[in-house]
Design a protein around this motif. Structure first.
Motif, mmCIF file in Angstrom:
data_model
loop_
_atom_site.group_PDB
_atom_site.id
_atom_site.type_symbol
_atom_site.label_atom_id
_atom_site.label_comp_id
_atom_site.label_asym_id
_atom_site.label_seq_id
_atom_site.Cartn_x
_atom_site.Cartn_y
_atom_site.Cartn_z
ATOM 1 N N ASN A 114 -21.251 -39.800 17.589
ATOM 2 C CA ASN A 114 -20.792 -38.846 16.581
ATOM 3 C C ASN A 114 -21.865 -37.870 16.106
ATOM 4 O O ASN A 114 -21.550 -36.720 15.790
ATOM 5 C CB ASN A 114 -20.256 -39.623 15.369
ATOM 6 C CG ASN A 114 -20.103 -38.744 14.140
ATOM 7 O OD1 ASN A 114 -19.173 -37.949 14.033
ATOM 8 N ND2 ASN A 114 -21.042 -38.872 13.208
ATOM 9 N N ALA A 115 -23.102 -38.291 16.016
ATOM 10 C CA ALA A 115 -24.142 -37.441 15.428
ATOM 11 C C ALA A 115 -24.222 -36.093 16.135
ATOM 12 O O ALA A 115 -24.019 -36.000 17.344
ATOM 13 C CB ALA A 115 -25.498 -38.150 15.510
ATOM 14 N N GLY A 116 -24.514 -35.059 15.365
ATOM 15 C CA GLY A 116 -24.610 -33.751 15.998
ATOM 16 C C GLY A 116 -24.970 -32.644 15.032
ATOM 17 O O GLY A 116 -24.903 -32.811 13.815
ATOM 18 N N VAL A 117 -25.355 -31.525 15.597
ATOM 19 C CA VAL A 117 -25.646 -30.317 14.830
ATOM 20 C C VAL A 117 -24.378 -29.475 14.779
ATOM 21 O O VAL A 117 -23.851 -29.075 15.821
ATOM 22 C CB VAL A 117 -26.778 -29.503 15.491
ATOM 23 C CG1 VAL A 117 -27.003 -28.192 14.737
ATOM 24 C CG2 VAL A 117 -28.061 -30.321 15.541
ATOM 25 N N VAL A 118 -23.863 -29.239 13.571
ATOM 26 C CA VAL A 118 -22.686 -28.385 13.391
ATOM 27 C C VAL A 118 -23.111 -26.998 12.923
ATOM 28 O O VAL A 118 -22.653 -25.982 13.444
ATOM 29 C CB VAL A 118 -21.710 -29.018 12.380
ATOM 30 C CG1 VAL A 118 -20.527 -28.088 12.136
ATOM 31 C CG2 VAL A 118 -21.228 -30.377 12.885
ATOM 32 N N HIS A 119 -24.003 -26.960 11.941
ATOM 33 C CA HIS A 119 -24.519 -25.684 11.438
ATOM 34 C C HIS A 119 -25.758 -25.335 12.260
ATOM 35 O O HIS A 119 -26.878 -25.736 11.941
ATOM 36 C CB HIS A 119 -24.840 -25.803 9.952
ATOM 37 C CG HIS A 119 -23.662 -26.225 9.131
ATOM 38 N ND1 HIS A 119 -22.549 -25.421 8.960
ATOM 39 C CD2 HIS A 119 -23.393 -27.389 8.489
ATOM 40 C CE1 HIS A 119 -21.657 -26.059 8.212
ATOM 41 N NE2 HIS A 119 -22.143 -27.259 7.924
ATOM 42 N N THR A 120 -25.535 -24.600 13.321
ATOM 43 C CA THR A 120 -26.585 -24.329 14.292
ATOM 44 C C THR A 120 -27.588 -23.298 13.776
ATOM 45 O O THR A 120 -27.245 -22.405 12.998
ATOM 46 C CB THR A 120 -25.974 -23.811 15.598
ATOM 47 O OG1 THR A 120 -25.152 -22.670 15.302
ATOM 48 C CG2 THR A 120 -25.115 -24.876 16.244
ATOM 49 N N PRO A 121 -28.855 -23.393 14.203
ATOM 50 C CA PRO A 121 -29.857 -22.403 13.785
ATOM 51 C C PRO A 121 -29.546 -21.036 14.368
ATOM 52 O O PRO A 121 -28.977 -20.926 15.455
ATOM 53 C CB PRO A 121 -31.161 -22.980 14.340
ATOM 54 C CG PRO A 121 -30.752 -23.885 15.445
ATOM 55 C CD PRO A 121 -29.431 -24.456 15.049
ATOM 56 N N HIS A 122 -29.921 -19.984 13.649
ATOM 57 C CA HIS A 122 -29.662 -18.615 14.112
ATOM 58 C C HIS A 122 -30.512 -18.269 15.332
ATOM 59 O O HIS A 122 -30.072 -17.533 16.218
ATOM 60 C CB HIS A 122 -29.930 -17.615 12.984
ATOM 61 C CG HIS A 122 -28.992 -17.754 11.822
ATOM 62 N ND1 HIS A 122 -27.637 -17.521 11.934
ATOM 63 C CD2 HIS A 122 -29.213 -18.130 10.532
ATOM 64 C CE1 HIS A 122 -27.052 -17.731 10.754
ATOM 65 N NE2 HIS A 122 -27.988 -18.103 9.901
ATOM 66 N N ALA A 123 -31.727 -18.796 15.358
ATOM 67 C CA ALA A 123 -32.617 -18.569 16.496
ATOM 68 C C ALA A 123 -32.814 -19.885 17.249
ATOM 69 O O ALA A 123 -32.713 -20.957 16.669
ATOM 70 C CB ALA A 123 -33.966 -18.033 16.015
ATOM 71 N N ARG A 124 -33.083 -19.783 18.524
ATOM 72 C CA ARG A 124 -33.236 -20.973 19.356
ATOM 73 C C ARG A 124 -34.394 -21.842 18.866
ATOM 74 O O ARG A 124 -35.495 -21.360 18.641
ATOM 75 C CB ARG A 124 -33.480 -20.567 20.810
ATOM 76 C CG ARG A 124 -33.509 -21.709 21.815
ATOM 77 C CD ARG A 124 -33.697 -21.160 23.225
ATOM 78 N NE ARG A 124 -33.631 -22.180 24.260
ATOM 79 C CZ ARG A 124 -34.665 -22.904 24.674
ATOM 80 N NH1 ARG A 124 -35.873 -22.693 24.137
ATOM 81 N NH2 ARG A 124 -34.518 -23.815 25.621
ATOM 82 N N GLU A 125 -34.138 -23.131 18.710
ATOM 83 C CA GLU A 125 -35.159 -24.100 18.327
ATOM 84 C C GLU A 125 -35.212 -25.207 19.364
ATOM 85 O O GLU A 125 -34.225 -25.473 20.053
ATOM 86 C CB GLU A 125 -34.859 -24.701 16.941
ATOM 87 C CG GLU A 125 -34.891 -23.692 15.807
ATOM 88 C CD GLU A 125 -34.644 -24.341 14.439
ATOM 89 O OE1 GLU A 125 -34.701 -25.595 14.373
ATOM 90 O OE2 GLU A 125 -34.411 -23.604 13.466
ATOM 91 N N THR A 126 -36.361 -25.846 19.468
ATOM 92 C CA THR A 126 -36.516 -26.916 20.438
ATOM 93 C C THR A 126 -36.975 -28.203 19.754
ATOM 94 O O THR A 126 -37.530 -28.178 18.658
ATOM 95 C CB THR A 126 -37.537 -26.545 21.535
ATOM 96 O OG1 THR A 126 -38.796 -26.251 20.922
ATOM 97 C CG2 THR A 126 -37.059 -25.353 22.332
#
Length: 328
Positions: A108-120
Motif C-alpha cells: 500500500n505505501a506510496g507517494v501520492v503528492h508527487t514532487p514538482h521536480a524529479r527527486e531521487t
C-alpha cells in the motif's frame, strides 16, 4: 464488472481471520490504516509498517483504541530504501513477531503528492517509481518464501498490489520507468501505478508457472479522500476547510475507510483468483467489484519489460524455485 452477487460480500462482516497474519505497508495513515483496522476487526494479527516511528506508534495506539483486543504490531519499513526493506523482511522471516507465519501482504505505501521536480532516493532511483513500484517489487521477493510456507491445500497466501483508477486516464507506457527525461509530477504518479499493476499481473503469471501456491491480486481504491474519511486522532485529522472542500466531491468520491474495502476483499475473499483486478463498483466509489484493468498495465510485453527492468534496478530475482520447495 463482477458477475458475483452484490450481497455475496459484506465489508462490515468479514470472514473470521483468527490465526492468520498480514503485513500492510504504509499503515500509519489513509488506506493503510483503515485496511489494518478492518483486518484487525476480523481477528487477524496485523503487522503495521511505516517509515516514521512516531506516526507509526500513533496509528498503532489509535487502532488498539478503536478495536479493543486487537492483535497488532509495528515494523519500521521505508519502501524507498532497499536496506530498510531487507532489514524489515529479515525481521519477519526471523520470527521476531508474535506469529511466525505470514498469510498475506498489502503493498500500500506510496507517494501520492508527487514532487514538482524529479527527486531521487539515496541509491539514485527516481523517488515516485522507487516508492510505489520498485520497493514493493523488492519486498515481494524478500517475503515470497515466507508467504509460500503458510500455504495449505485449502489456503493460498496472497499479495495485493495497490493500483489506481488514474491508469485509465492516459497511456503512460513505462518506456522510461525512472523518467530520466521529461519528468512531470502527474506523469510520475500514473506511470508508477501502471508499473505497480503490471508487476502485480506479471507476478501472478510467474507464480503460476513456477508452481508457487501464492496469489497476486491488484486492487484500487477509486477516488478516496481524507475529508470524507472518519476522524482518527493522530491518523486522519482534516481541518474544516478540507472537510468542506472534499464534501463537495461527494458524488464522485468516498472516504478512505470505504476505499480500503476492495483492498481487503482482494486479500481475503477465497473466491477471488490470482491475476484479478478489483475496485469500487462505480469506478471512483462504491462496493468492491471485479473490473478490467488498463490495456497498458495488462499488456504482456509491458509486464515482462517492467519485470526485467525492476530485476536490473534492484539487482535481484524472485526466488520462485525456493518458494515452491518451501511450500511442499
Amino acid at each position: 464488472m463482477s458477475t458475483r452477487a452484490a450481497d455475496a460480500w459484506d465489508p462490515r462482516d468479514l470472514p473470521p481471520q483468527d490465526g492468520r497474519s498480514y503485513l500492510v505497508t504504509g499503515a500509519n495513515a489513509g488506506l493503510g490504516f483503515f485496511t489494518s483496522e478492518k483486518l484487525a476487526r476480523a481477528g487477524a494479527h496485523v503487522i503495521m509498517s511505516g517509515r516514521h516511528p512516531n506516526r507509526l506508534q500513533a496509528a498503532h495506539d489509535a487502532l488498539e483504541a478503536r478495536v479493543p483486543g486487537a492483535s497488532v504490531e509495528t515494523l519500521l519499513l521505508d519502501v524507498a530504501n532497499p536496506g530498510s526493506i531487507r532489514a524489515a523482511a529479515a525481521s519477519v522471516r526471523g520470527g521476531l513477531f508474535q506469529r511466525a507465519r505470514l498469510d498475506g501482504v498489502v503493498f500500500n505505501a506510496g507517494v501520492v503528492h508527487t514532487p514538482h521536480a524529479r527527486e531521487t532516493t539515496r541509491d539514485g532511483r527516481e523517488l515516485v517509481f522507487a516508492t510505489n513500484a520498485l520497493g514493493h517489487f523488492v519486498l515481494g521477493a524478500e517475503l515470497l518464501t515466507q508467504l509460500a510456507k503458510a500455504a495449505t491445500p485449502r489456503h493460498r497466501p496472497r499479495m495485493v498490489w495497490l493500483g489506481s483508477v488514474s491508469t485509465l486516464l492516459g497511456r503512460y507506457a513505462p518506456e522510461d520507468p525512472q523518467l530520466e527525461s521529461g519528468y512531470g509530477g502527474w506523469k510520475a504518479y500514473v506511470q508508477s501505478k501502471v508499473a505497480v499493476q503490471a508487476l502485480g499481473f506479471e507476478a501472478d503469471a510467474r507464480l503460476r508457472d513456477a508452481g508457487v501456491p501464492v496469489d497476486s491480486v491488484v486492487a484500487h481504491p477509486g477516488y478516496s479522500i481524507g475529508g470524507r474519511s472518519p476522524r482518527v486522532t493522530g491518523v486522519n485529522e482534516p481541518g474544516l476547510l478540507k472537510r468542506l472542500r472534499d464534501g463537495l466531491q461527494a458524488p464522485i468520491a468516498q472516504g478512505k475507510d470505504t476505499g480500503a474495502d476492495p483492498i481487503v476483499r482482494a486479500l481475503l475473499d477465497p473466491s477471488i483468483e490470482g491475476g484479478e483486478y478489483w475496485g469500487p463498483r462505480l469506478l471512483t466509489r462504491g462496493e468492491p467489484a471485479r473490473q478490467r484493468p488498463s490495456a497498458t498495465s495488462s499488456d504482456p510485453e509491458v509486464r515482462a519489460r517492467l519485470w526485467e527492468a525492476c530485476e536490473h534496478l534492484a539487482g535481484l530475482t524472485w526466488p520462485f524455485e525456493k518458494a515452491a520447495r518451501a511450500a511442499r
